[in-house]
Design an enzyme around this catalytic site. Structure first.
Site, PDB file in Angstrom:
ATOM      1  N   ASP A 133       0.786  -1.058   0.196  1.00 19.21           N
ATOM      2  CA  ASP A 133      -0.036   0.078  -0.087  1.00 19.21           C
ATOM      3  C   ASP A 133       0.905   1.295   0.017  1.00 19.21           C
ATOM      4  OD1 ASP A 133      -2.292   1.508  -0.107  1.00 19.21           O
ATOM      5  OD2 ASP A 133      -3.130   0.928   1.803  1.00 19.21           O
TER       6      ASP A 133
ATOM      7  N   ASP B  63      -3.883   7.145  -3.477  1.00 24.03           N
ATOM      8  CA  ASP B  63      -5.320   7.508  -3.680  1.00 24.03           C
ATOM      9  C   ASP B  63      -5.773   8.202  -2.510  1.00 24.03           C
ATOM     10  OD1 ASP B  63      -5.060   4.838  -2.452  1.00 24.03           O
ATOM     11  OD2 ASP B  63      -7.020   5.156  -1.873  1.00 24.03           O
TER      12      ASP B  63
ATOM     13  N   ALA C 267     -11.738   2.990   1.011  1.00 27.51           N
ATOM     14  CA  ALA C 267     -12.413   3.690   1.893  1.00 27.51           C
ATOM     15  C   ALA C 267     -13.704   2.965   2.685  1.00 27.51           C
ATOM     16  CB  ALA C 267     -12.865   5.101   1.622  1.00 27.51           C
TER      17      ALA C 267
ATOM     18  N   CYS D 134     -13.704 -22.628  17.923  1.00 25.94           N
ATOM     19  CA  CYS D 134     -13.693 -23.328  16.861  1.00 25.94           C
ATOM     20  C   CYS D 134     -12.771 -24.659  17.047  1.00 25.94           C
ATOM     21  CB  CYS D 134     -13.089 -22.575  15.550  1.00 25.94           C
ATOM     22  SG  CYS D 134     -11.584 -22.402  15.380  1.00 25.94           S
TER      23      CYS D 134
ATOM     24  N   CYS E  11     -10.029 -25.231  15.559  1.00 21.73           N
ATOM     25  CA  CYS E  11      -8.462 -25.092  14.905  1.00 21.73           C
ATOM     26  C   CYS E  11      -7.342 -25.701  16.060  1.00 21.73           C
ATOM     27  CB  CYS E  11      -8.112 -23.783  14.453  1.00 21.73           C
ATOM     28  SG  CYS E  11      -7.643 -22.728  15.959  1.00 21.73           S
TER      29      CYS E  11
ATOM     30  N   CYS F  45      -7.733 -23.775  19.496  1.00 24.72           N
ATOM     31  CA  CYS F  45      -9.031 -24.109  20.366  1.00 24.72           C
ATOM     32  C   CYS F  45      -9.089 -25.390  20.713  1.00 24.72           C
ATOM     33  CB  CYS F  45     -10.172 -23.864  19.115  1.00 24.72           C
ATOM     34  SG  CYS F  45     -10.087 -22.051  18.753  1.00 24.72           S
TER      35      CYS F  45
END
Ligand code: GUN
Ligand code: ZN
Length: 658
Positions: free
Chosen positions: A84, A119, A190, A273, A275, A278
């Site tokens: 960016d 931008d 944005a 979850c 994973c 978890c």
């Protein structure tokens, strides 16, 4: 540079090619902090990452190192990297110490794979004047960046960001202007403030009005979107890439991401979850850990959840069940439900991109399903069908309805309309959720049989259908009479009446084939295709029509998966003779004529024009500009994509006419 492999609504599975390898999309780019990065995101499934070129530029040490060793070594990631430009810093601090040209030059210098121009992210709900002034700068810089890149022959790919705040016409205008530039990727900018404040409905407007003015052949990135709760919705709207620091920012704050929302560790009694994190730890374990270790584990969970969701989304696109997933996910929050309802306003736009038939059945999940492409399409087709004098509406039974209807109709119908029944002039239709009315002759076509919804079981659902059916009233007033009867009698009694009083629905293969052909190719196609000595070959196992001949000459096959008709050489000729130009046609240029005649597939770049009603999986005629039939085949894309794409296959040719 971007290839589309599978589609569902505006969602697509694609491959983005970069000089550091290919990336499957939709995908998430975890944000890498050039100095403070603590998580090895590649280890947890990142194929591509994003970092900030401006932060590197501003830091003398980082800048020196990046220029010497390159960006990939600097952040220790050897896959594709997007950078960016400092626009976010610009939007927060009001100013940055770099020009547009400098940031483009710098990104190429440090060998980023995808760079971004500077931008101006305009916040939502600002004044029109502010949005217009900002947009002017954004567009000027985007143009400058593309021109500079081309002049310097830069290797990096370039982002041109869509801005325009919440002014939808400005988003459209920005999309149109950026399209002219021919950038490599189009991020939508944005939108973070919209997501942070749960303005998902406005997000839908902003994204749809941007995407519909961007080219379909170029990937789109929803900037700053990193919560897995919105991935499915955003993908269905045509977003291919996400980025976010959310995985780490939320982790620093002891918050766990999930497709159902965000969980605060302090409130958790159970891990959310399955994973590795978890499964291995309890919330108490995490709470007892030193801050940094806990943060890293939560970040790991956050990445796991996000990548798992993206895998699920890609699979849903392959299966054709993306909208079911979207409708499910949007039940996680009322504002998301509002957003998916808002998406219903863009139903015609989504329909243009949706393949004609899918691997998975259509599952009705609630009233929002009534705005899906399949329903929109059916209503449009139904309206074009010639209307017979009478209409007999039957309540839903087992599917395909036509298979389970027997007997003769008696006085019951008279109860509604007090008319004599002329069976040859009668349409038999089933009153159905979600398709409204399903003519019995075509009820085997996808998705009219390949769908499931809760039974219409009470008066309230009848009222709901009635509301929906108001769409049809001008065409089929009798529907209302029928639904009134159902209401008066109650659905149980209505069903009983119909089964007691024999219903006449004569099964007639040729009549059915003609109705399917008219539905599929347009009115008149049935008469064009099925003349002569028609004989029908059926599957011994299922009893379904397989092949249709005139004498010994094959006219069509019926595709088992969706009951659409597949043309033979004779079928293509008959259709071409009777259906007016440009219906069902893809028109190719002179150069590709010999290839088409030879049965070679048609590439987008050779297509001059086509029938705008063509959708992926449609059977189409391939003709030259004088409408000479060259070949026939199956479309792989929608009309709008065929017209726009400059590379890739448009039609998989079945046979050339040579
Ligand atoms: N990151 C999040 N939003 C934006 C945006 O609008 N522009 C740029 N360049 N980066 C962003
Ligand atoms: Zn987990």
């Amino acid at each position: 540079m971007f290839e589309i492999k599978a589609k569902d609504n505006r969602g697509r599975v694609g491959v983005l090619k970069t000089r550091h390898g290919d990336v499957k999309t939709p995908n998430l780019m975890p944000v890498i902090h050039p100095r403070k990065q603590v998580i090895d995101v590649a280890k947890y499934g990142a194929d591509i990452v994003i970092t900030n070129a401006y932060l590197i530029y501003k830091d003398e040490d980082l800048k020196k190192e990046a220029i010497e060793k390159g960006l990939h070594e600097l952040i220790n990631f050897d896959g594709p990297i997007m950078t960016d430009s400092g626009s976010f810093q610009l939007s927060v601090y009001g100013d940055v110490e770099i020009t547009n040209k400098e940031v483009i030059e710098f990104q190429e210098l440090i060998k980023t794979d995808i760079g971004t121009s500077l931008d101006v992210p305009t916040a939502p709900f600002v004044t029109r004047k502010e949005a217009e002034d900002d947009l002017e700068i954004t567009l000027k810089r985007a143009k400058e960046a593309v021109e500079y890149k081309n002049k310097q022959n830069m290797e990096m790919l370039l982002n041109s960001v869509v801005q325009g705040s919440t002014f939808l016409d400005l988003r459209q205008k920005c999309g149109d202007e950026l399209t002219k530039l021919g950038a490599d990727l189009y991020p939508i900018g944005a939108v973070v403030p919209l997501m942070e404040s749960y303005h998902y409905k406005e997000l839908v407007d902003v994204v749809m009005n941007s995407v519909s003015h961007l080219p379909d052949s170029v990937p789109r990135h929803l900037m700053g979107a990193g919560h897995p709760m919105i991935f499915a919705l955003a993908v269905a709207m045509g977003c291919d890439l996400f980025d976010s620091a959310a995985y780490i920012l939320y982790a620093e704050d002891d918050r766990l991401l999930s497709t159902r929302g965000t969980f605060k560790l302090e409130n958790l009694k159970e891990m959310p979850c399955s994973c590795e994190v978890c499964c291995r730890y309890t919330p108490d374990d995490l709470r007892a850990m030193p801050k940094e270790k806990r943060r890293d584990l939560i970040a790991q969970h956050n990445l796991n959840v996000s990548f798992a969701e993206l895998r699920l989304i890609r699979q849903a696109i392959y299966d054709g069940s993306l909208m079911e997933l979207v409708e499910e996910r949007c039940r996680a929050h009322p504002k998301l439900l509002e957003a998916v309802r808002q998406l219903g306003n863009y139903k015609d736009d989504l329909e243009k991109y949706d393949p004609r038939s899918k691997k998975s059945a259509f599952f009705y999940t609630g009233p929002e399903s009534l705005y899906r492409s399949e329903v929109v399409r059916h209503i449009k087709k139904l309206r074009k069908m010639p209307k017979k004098r009478d209409l007999i509406v039957l309540p839903p039974s087992r599917k395909p309805y036509s298979k389970f209807i027997r007997g003769k109709l008696g006085d019951f119908y008279i109860y509604g309309s007090e008319q004599e029944i002329d069976l040859d002039n009668t349409d038999f239709m089933v009153l159905d959720v979600p398709f409204g009315l399903v003519p019995l002759d075509i009820d085997e076509i996808y998705p009219l049989s390949q769908n499931d919804s809760p039974k219409i079981h009470d008066v309230s659902s009848i009222e709901f259908i009635e509301d929906f059916l108001s769409e049809f009233v001008e065409y089929y007033e009798q529907v209302l009479i029928h639904s009134k009867i159902i209401k008066d009698l109650g659905i149980g009694l209505y069903n009983k009446c119909l089964s007691d009083l024999d219903i006449v629905y004569k099964k007639d293969d040729v009549k059915k084939l003609k109705a399917i052909a008219d539905y599929q190719f347009g009115i008149g196609a049935g008469d064009a295709l099925f003349t002569g000595n028609i004989n029908v070959e059926k599957s011994k196992k299922t009893g379904k029509i397989r092949h249709v001949y005139d004498g010994k000459v094959l006219i069509v096959n019926m595709r088992a998966s969706d009951s659409y008709l597949i043309l033979s050489k004779e079928g293509a000729k008959r259709l071409h003779n009777k259906m007016p130009y440009p219906l069902n046609r893809v028109i190719v240029n002179k150069d590709s004529e010999p290839f088409a005649l030879d049965g070679k597939s048609v590439f987008c770049k050779f297509v001059v024009d086509c029938d705008y009603d063509i959708r992926a999986r449609d059977e189409v005629l391939i003709v030259n500009e004088e409408d000479k039939l060259l070949a026939y085949g199956k479309s792989l894309l929608s009309a709008c994509e065929i017209k726009e794409f400059e590379s890739g296959q448009a039609i998989k040719t079945r046979k050339g006419m040579k």
